[in-house]
Write an enzyme that holds these catalytic residues in place. Structure first.
Site, PDB file in Angstrom:
ATOM      1  N   TYR A 102      -3.881  -0.559   9.944  1.00 33.70           N
ATOM      2  CA  TYR A 102      -3.722  -0.800   8.547  1.00 33.70           C
ATOM      3  C   TYR A 102      -2.315  -0.534   8.189  1.00 33.70           C
ATOM      4  O   TYR A 102      -1.581  -0.983   7.514  1.00 33.70           O
ATOM      5  CB  TYR A 102      -4.722  -0.073   7.723  1.00 33.70           C
ATOM      6  CG  TYR A 102      -4.632  -0.225   6.383  1.00 33.70           C
ATOM      7  CD1 TYR A 102      -5.325  -1.342   5.737  1.00 33.70           C
ATOM      8  CD2 TYR A 102      -3.898   0.475   5.661  1.00 33.70           C
ATOM      9  CE1 TYR A 102      -5.240  -1.757   4.374  1.00 33.70           C
ATOM     10  CE2 TYR A 102      -3.788   0.215   4.106  1.00 33.70           C
ATOM     11  CZ  TYR A 102      -4.410  -0.864   3.687  1.00 33.70           C
ATOM     12  OH  TYR A 102      -4.304  -1.152   2.248  1.00 33.70           O
ATOM     13  N   SER A 129       0.898  -1.315   0.157  1.00 33.53           N
ATOM     14  CA  SER A 129      -0.025   0.098  -0.013  1.00 33.53           C
ATOM     15  C   SER A 129       0.907   1.479   0.154  1.00 33.53           C
ATOM     16  O   SER A 129       1.886   1.105   0.209  1.00 33.53           O
ATOM     17  CB  SER A 129      -0.846   0.056   1.292  1.00 33.53           C
ATOM     18  OG  SER A 129      -1.609   1.247   1.632  1.00 33.53           O
TER      19      SER A 129
END
Length: 252
Positions: free
Chosen positions: A157, A144
């Site tokens: 996250y 990510s």
């Protein structure tokens, strides 16, 4: 040149293949010739239909990655069904949003279990099979922008995606002598279920779009070429890389 990306005869396991990025990558690998094992916690009828329409095999394996899973058993089931395993795509991921001072231990544990713990131990189980069968395997992790940045309101996250970057590198180092490559794709903002809350927030959408040089979000299918490259025989000397597919986000 097309033969460089031919995956005929290969078997790929894609986690989180029900929709979004996982579905798009599973379909791309199937279109290149691979048979697909889809792993997730719920049924994947749309993915199954799309892959079967390419003429490739698809089998669903139902597991909840937020709970403890016997990944050696998972790999054994896939090998029994398909005869082997050549490619693993660790795509499954969840998030919990909220200020860092308010997130609970359960939020943390849920996200780290799905996003990081399962990716490591599934990679471990898959790599053991690849080593034992002398396969030139490919492991592809979905990282990510939060593998490079901090973000806001997504502490678990961000921690998990920094962890994905780390295990990509350590496993690449250790598995390279066995002919197995481990790489990652770092998507920018992609229109998926996980980002639905952002897409509905006009202020955040404006802020995000102002930062992206391409001026738009990605569609899941736009990650396919990166996955095909990393899964193919052509990428045998690419190892430990984290490839951004972000419309230029990191360049700003």
């Amino acid at each position: 040149m097309s033969a460089l990306f031919d995956l005929s005869g290969k078997v790929a396991l894609v986690t989180g293949a029900r929709s979004g990025i996982g579905q798009a990558l599973a379909l791309a690998l199937a279109e290149a010739g691979a048979d697909i094992a889809g792993l997730g916690s719920s049924a994947m009828p749309e993915t199954a239909a799309a892959i079967q329409a390419t003429g490739r095999r698809f089998t669903e394996f139902r597991y909840n990655l937020s709970r403890k899973v016997d990944f050696a058993k998972v790999v054994a089931e896939i090998v029994a069904a398909f005869g082997g395993l050549d490619i693993l795509v660790n795509n499954a991921g969840i998030t919990r949003r909220g200020p860092a001072l308010e997130l609970s231990e359960q939020d943390w544990d849920d996200v780290l279990s799905v996003n990081l713990r399962s990716a490591f131990f599934l990679s471990q189980a898959a790599a053991r099979h690849m080593v034992e069968t002398r396969r030139a395997g490919r492991i592809i992790n979905i990282a990510s922008m939060m593998s490079f940045q901090g973000g806001i309101r997504i502490a678990p996250y961000t921690a998990s995606k920094h962890g994905i970057a780390g295990i990509t590198k350590i496993m690449a180092n250790e598995l390279a002598p066995n002919g197995i490559t481990v790489n990652a794709i770092a998507p920018g903002y992609v229109a998926t279920d996980n980002t639905a809350i952002l897409q509905k927030d006009p202020d955040r959408m404006r802020q995000i779009l102002e930062r992206i040089p391409a001026g738009r979000w990605a569609e899941p299918s736009e990650l396919a070429t990166a996955a095909l490259f990393l899964a193919s025989p052509a990428s045998g000397y690419v190892n430990g890389a984290i490839i951004p597919v972000d419309g230029g986000w990191l360049s700003r």
